[in-house]
Design a protein around this motif. Structure first.
Motif, mmCIF file in Angstrom:
data_model
loop_
_atom_site.group_PDB
_atom_site.id
_atom_site.type_symbol
_atom_site.label_atom_id
_atom_site.label_comp_id
_atom_site.label_asym_id
_atom_site.label_seq_id
_atom_site.Cartn_x
_atom_site.Cartn_y
_atom_site.Cartn_z
ATOM 1 N N PRO A 49 0.801 -1.040 -0.039
ATOM 2 C CA PRO A 49 -0.030 0.082 0.090
ATOM 3 C C PRO A 49 0.718 1.331 0.135
ATOM 4 C CG PRO A 49 -0.689 -1.659 1.706
ATOM 5 C CD PRO A 49 0.527 -2.162 1.242
ATOM 6 N N GLY A 53 -0.740 5.870 3.312
ATOM 7 C CA GLY A 53 -1.833 5.222 3.784
ATOM 8 C C GLY A 53 -1.940 5.287 5.157
ATOM 9 N N SER A 57 -5.092 6.700 7.707
ATOM 10 C CA SER A 57 -5.658 5.928 8.530
ATOM 11 C C SER A 57 -5.585 6.411 9.997
ATOM 12 C CB SER A 57 -5.044 4.625 8.671
ATOM 13 O OG SER A 57 -5.321 4.038 7.558
ATOM 14 N N LYS A 287 -7.718 6.617 1.295
ATOM 15 C CA LYS A 287 -7.446 5.210 1.938
ATOM 16 C C LYS A 287 -7.501 4.246 1.204
ATOM 17 C CE LYS A 287 -7.956 2.170 6.212
ATOM 18 N NZ LYS A 287 -9.009 1.148 5.638
ATOM 19 N N GLU A 288 -8.569 4.384 0.250
ATOM 20 C CA GLU A 288 -8.973 2.944 -0.698
ATOM 21 C C GLU A 288 -7.865 3.321 -1.923
ATOM 22 O OE1 GLU A 288 -12.949 3.701 -2.002
ATOM 23 O OE2 GLU A 288 -13.679 3.159 -0.335
ATOM 24 N N GLU A 291 -4.581 1.903 -0.578
ATOM 25 C CA GLU A 291 -4.695 0.321 -0.618
ATOM 26 C C GLU A 291 -4.558 -0.532 -1.966
ATOM 27 O OE1 GLU A 291 -8.043 -0.130 1.892
ATOM 28 O OE2 GLU A 291 -6.994 -0.025 3.770
#
Length: 680
Positions: A49, A53, A57, A287-288, A291
C-alpha cells in the motif's frame, strides 16, 4: 466484460489510481496469486500500500473519534417518523486535492483547529463523568450504611484496630459471626444493618466488622469465604447521612456543569460537524487509493495492474489511464482469460427494470455468460403479487407506501429506492386485481352498505363464490364432466394455466442455454417437458385425450432412459418419478388461489366481527367496530402483503429458475469513490 492490463511509470501511478477511482468503471484485480508463479515473479514483485496510507488511517481515526463525540451531544433537528420519511440530503461540497500530501496537510490543519476548540471541554466532560460515576458508586454504598451512626473516617486500618464495611448474604451472617469470633478469640464486633433484597432477589445485609489489627489476614480470609462484598470507602469523614447529602449536592453541581459543557459541545458540533463529515469521506477515499497499490505488481520504475471493465466502457477506461499517465503507460484490452466463475458480472437492464435487479441479487447474481433473469421476473412477480393480495384498497395503500419509500427514503438509500419502486408497481397491479375481483376491504360494501358488488357487472369474478359473469347459471366453461361455475375454480384454472405458461417460458430459455452443452442434455433436461406441455395444449385444443396420455407415457419412458444413462437400473426407476416433480411444479402455482382466498377470507371475517360488535354492543358499538376494522384490516394487509411478496418470489426462485437458472456469479465491484458529502 473485458480485461485491461496496464504498465505505468511509477511517478505517474498516483494520477492513474485517482483517475480510475473517479471514473469508477474498473474493478482492480489482485495480482498476488499470479506473482506467486515463477514467470511473473521473475519480472515483478508484490507491491505494498502507498506509504501515505498510514497517515491517512491515523487521521481517519481521529476524525471518527470527534464525530462520535459530536454524535453523542448534538441535538437532532428532526426525530421519529418525520426524520425517517424526510431524510436530509446533505449538500455536496466540492473538494479537489492534487496529491495525498496536500490532503493530509489540509486534514491536519482542520483537526488542529477542531481540537483547539474541542479538547478542553471534552477532557472536562470526561473528568466530570468519571467523578460522577465514582460518586454514584459511593452514594449507593453509603445508602446501605445510612442506619449506622458512625464516623466513616474510622473505616480502614488504624494503629490498633481494623474496621471494614460491606455486604453479606443473610444466610451467611450467623456463620460469619461464629467464624470471626473463633479466629479472633472474641476480639471482634459485628454491627448489622437492615436486610434488603437485590435486583436478582437475593437477600443481603450491610455489616460493619471491627477487630484488632493483628487479625487482619485471618479476618480477611473468613470474610472472603462468606462471600463478603467490601465497600471501597476511604478519605471520607462524617456520618453516612451527612456524606449522602454532600454527594447529592455535588452530583447536582456536576449535572449543571455537564449540561453547560454539552451545550458548548453541541454548539461546536454545529460549527464543525459538516466539515468533519467531508474530511472523513475524502480521507476514506484516499485510504482506498493507498490500498489499491497492494493489488498491483511493481518493478524498479513501473507498476503493473489488471482490471475487469464492462466491454462498453473499456476504451473509456483505457483513455483515462493514458491521459492520467500523460502517455507513460502501455494499455492492452483483452477478452476474459479466467474461468467463468472468476469473471465478475454486471447486470445491465433498462432504467424501468433496473430496481428489480435487487430481486435477482437476493437469489444470486448470474454466472458469467448466463442469462440475466431480471427482465423475466418483472411481469410474473407483479402479476402474481396482485392476484395473491387482490384487494383494491390494500393495493392503494401499498402503492402509497411504496411511493413514500421510493420518493422519500429513496433519496438517501438506493435499496429503499428500489424497494419503494417495486412496491408501488405491485400496489398498482393489486388495485387492478382488486377491481377485477371486487375486493374493496373484502366484502365491506355487502356487510355495511348492503351492496352486493358480485350481483352487478362491476366485478369480473368472485374469489369466494359466484359473480355476475361466472356462476351456476352461467359457467365459464361447461364440458359436461368438468364445469367452471364459480370464482375459486376459475382462479385455480387460471393459476394452473399461468403456471404452465410460466414454466414453458423458463423451459424455452433453459433449452436455449443448455444447447451450449449439447443437444442430448438440452433434450432430456428441457425438451421432453416442452414436448409434454405442447402435447397437453394441442390435445385439449382438438379434444384428443389419447394424445395427452400417449405423450405422458412417452415422457415417463424418456425420463427412465435418462435415469438409466446416468446411473443404471435404479436411477431408471427413480427417473419415472420425474413426472410427479413436474406436476408438483405446475400445482405449486395453486398458491395464487390459496393466498387470494386467504386475503379475501380474512377480510370477510374482520368485517363480520366488526358488524357483530356494532349490532351487539350498545352506545359504543360503532367505536369498537371501527377499532376492529382498523386493527383487523391492518393485520390482514401487512401479513398477506408480506406473504404475497414471499410466495411471488418463491414461484420464481424455485419453480421458474429451476428450469434454466443456476446463479452463483461474482458481482462486479468497481474501484469507485463513494461520495455522499463531496464532489470533485
Amino acid at each position: 466484460m473485458n480485461k485491461i492490463r496496464a504498465v505505468v511509470l511509477d511517478e505517474k501511478m498516483d494520477s492513474v489510481v485517482r483517475g480510475l477511482h473517479e471514473n469508477g468503471y474498473a474493478e482492480l484485480c489482485d495480482l498476488a496469486p499470479k506473482l506467486e508463479g515463477s514467470e511473473w515473479s521473475a519480472l515483478l514483485s508484490h507491491s505494498s500500500p502507498a506509504s501515505y496510507g498510514r497517515d491517512v488511517s491515523s487521521l481517519m481515526i481521529k476524525v471518527g473519534r470527534t464525530l462520535d463525540l459530536f454524535d453523542g451531544v448534538k441535538e437532532d433537528e428532526k426525530k421519529g417518523i418525520s426524520a425517517l420519511l424526510n431524510p436530509i440530503i446533505p449538500e455536496k461540497k466540492k473538494v479537489n486535492f492534487a496529491s495525498a500530501n496536500e490532503l493530509i496537510a489540509h486534514a491536519e490543519k482542520i483537526l488542529s483547529d477542531v481540537e483547539r476548540d474541542v479538547n478542553a471541554p471534552s477532557n472536562k466532560l470526561n473528568e466530570l463523568e468519571t467523578k460522577k460515576s465514582s460518586l454514584e458508586v459511593l452514594k449507593k454504598q453509603l445508602n446501605y450504611l445510612s442506619d449506622f451512626d458512625m464516623d466513616l473516617s474510622c473505616l480502614g486500618e488504624g494503629e490498633y484496630a481494623y474496621i471494614i464495611s460491606g455486604l453479606v448474604s443473610k444466610e451467611n451472617v450467623s456463620g460469619l459471626e461464629s467464624g470471626l469470633s473463633n479466629i479472633t478469640n472474641d476480639y471482634v464486633e459485628i454491627v448489622k444493618g437492615n436486610p434488603f433484597k437485590t435486583e436478582n432477589g437475593e437477600e443481603k445485609v450491610p455489616v460493619v466488622v471491627a477487630t484488632l489489627k493483628e487479625y487482619v489476614d485471618v479476618v480477611g480470609a473468613e470474610l472472603r469465604k462468606a462471600g463478603f462484598e467490601r465497600f471501597d470507602i476511604s478519605g471520607v469523614e462524617g456520618t453516612p447521612k451527612e456524606n449522602i447529602s454532600k454527594i447529592e449536592s455535588e452530583l447536582s453541581s456536576i449535572e449543571s456543569e455537564t449540561t453547560n459543557i454539552l451545550n458548548k459541545l453541541n454548539s461546536l458540533s454545529k460549527k464543525w460537524y459538516d466539515d468533519l463529515l467531508v474530511l472523513h469521506e475524502i480521507l476514506e477515499i484516499e485510504k482506498e487509493r493507498a490500498e489499491a497499490y497492494a493489488l498491483c505488481g511493481s518493478s524498479d520504475r513501473t507498476y503493473v495492474f489488471e482490471a475487469w471493465v464492462p466491454a462498453k466502457h473499456a476504451n473509456n477506461v483505457k483513455q483515462v489511464i493514458e491521459n492520467a499517465s500523460e502517455g507513460y503507460a502501455v494499455v492492452e484490452i483483452d477478452k476474459p482469460d479466467e474461468p467463468e466463475e472468476k469473471i465478475p458480472v454486471l447486470l445491465d437492464n433498462p432504467k424501468a427494470v433496473k430496481p428489480f435487479e435487487m430481486l435477482t441479487h437476493m437469489f444470486a447474481p448470474p454466472k458469467y455468460n448466463e442469462v440475466d433473469p431480471t427482465m423475466m421476473i418483472v411481469p410474473g412477480f407483479l402479476m402474481f403479487y396482485g392476484i395473491m393480495l387482490t384487494d383494491a384498497v390494500y393495493g392503494l395503500l401499498l402503492a402509497l407506501a411504496g411511493l413514500v419509500i421510493w420518493k422519500r427514503l429513496g433519496k438517501a438509500s438506493e435499496g429503499a429506492h428500489d424497494l419503494g419502486y417495486i412496491l408501488t408497481l405491485a400496489g398498482i397491479f393489486t388495485m387492478i386485481a382488486g377491481v377485477l375481483t371486487g375486493g374493496y376491504l373484502g366484502d365491506f360494501a355487502l356487510q355495511f352498505l348492503n351492496f352486493d358488488i358480485y350481483s352487478t357487472p362491476l366485478a369480473l369474478i368472485n374469489p369466494l363464490g359466484s359473480s355476475f359473469y361466472v356462476g351456476e347459471t352461467n359457467p365459464l366453461i361447461d364440458l359436461g364432466m368438468m364445469s367452471v361455475n364459480n370464482g375459486p375454480i376459475a382462479i385455480l384454472l387460471f393459476s394452473v394455466i399461468v403456471g404452465i405458461i410460466h414454466l414453458f417460458i423458463g423451459l424455452l430459455v433453459g433449452l436455449k442455454e443448455n444447447l451450449k452443452n449439447g443437444f442430448k442434455s438440452a433434450f432430456f433436461d428441457q425438451g421432453i417437458w416442452i414436448f409434454l406441455i405442447l402435447a397437453l395444449v394441442i390435445g385439449l385444443a382438438i379434444g384428443m385425450p389419447n394424445l395427452i396420455i400417449g405423450a405422458t407415457i412417452l415422457v415417463v419412458l424418456l425420463c427412465m432412459i435418462k435415469g438409466f444413462m446416468n446411473g443404471g437400473i435404479l436411477d431408471a426407476g427413480l427417473g419415472a418419478m420425474d413426472i410427479t416433480g413436474f406436476l408438483g411444479n405446475v400445482l405449486s402455482y395453486a398458491r395464487l388461489l390459496a393466498l387470494c382466498l386467504a386475503t379475501g377470507g380474512l377480510a370477510m371475517a374482520v368485517n363480520i366481527m366488526a358488524n357483530l360488535l356494532n349490532d351487539s354492543i350498545p352506545v359504543i358499538g360503532v367505536l369498537v367496530a371501527v377499532v376492529m376494522l382498523l386493527v383487523g384490516h391492518t393485520f390482514n394487509f401487512v401479513m398477506n402483503g408480506l406473504g404475497s411478496f414471499i410466495h411471488s418470489l418463491r414461484l420464481h426462485y424455485v419453480e421458474f429458475f429451476g428450469q434454466f437458472y443456476e446463479g452463483g456469479g461474482k458481482k462486479f465491484k468497481p474501484f469507485k469513490s463513494k461520495r455522499d458529502y463531496t464532489t470533485e
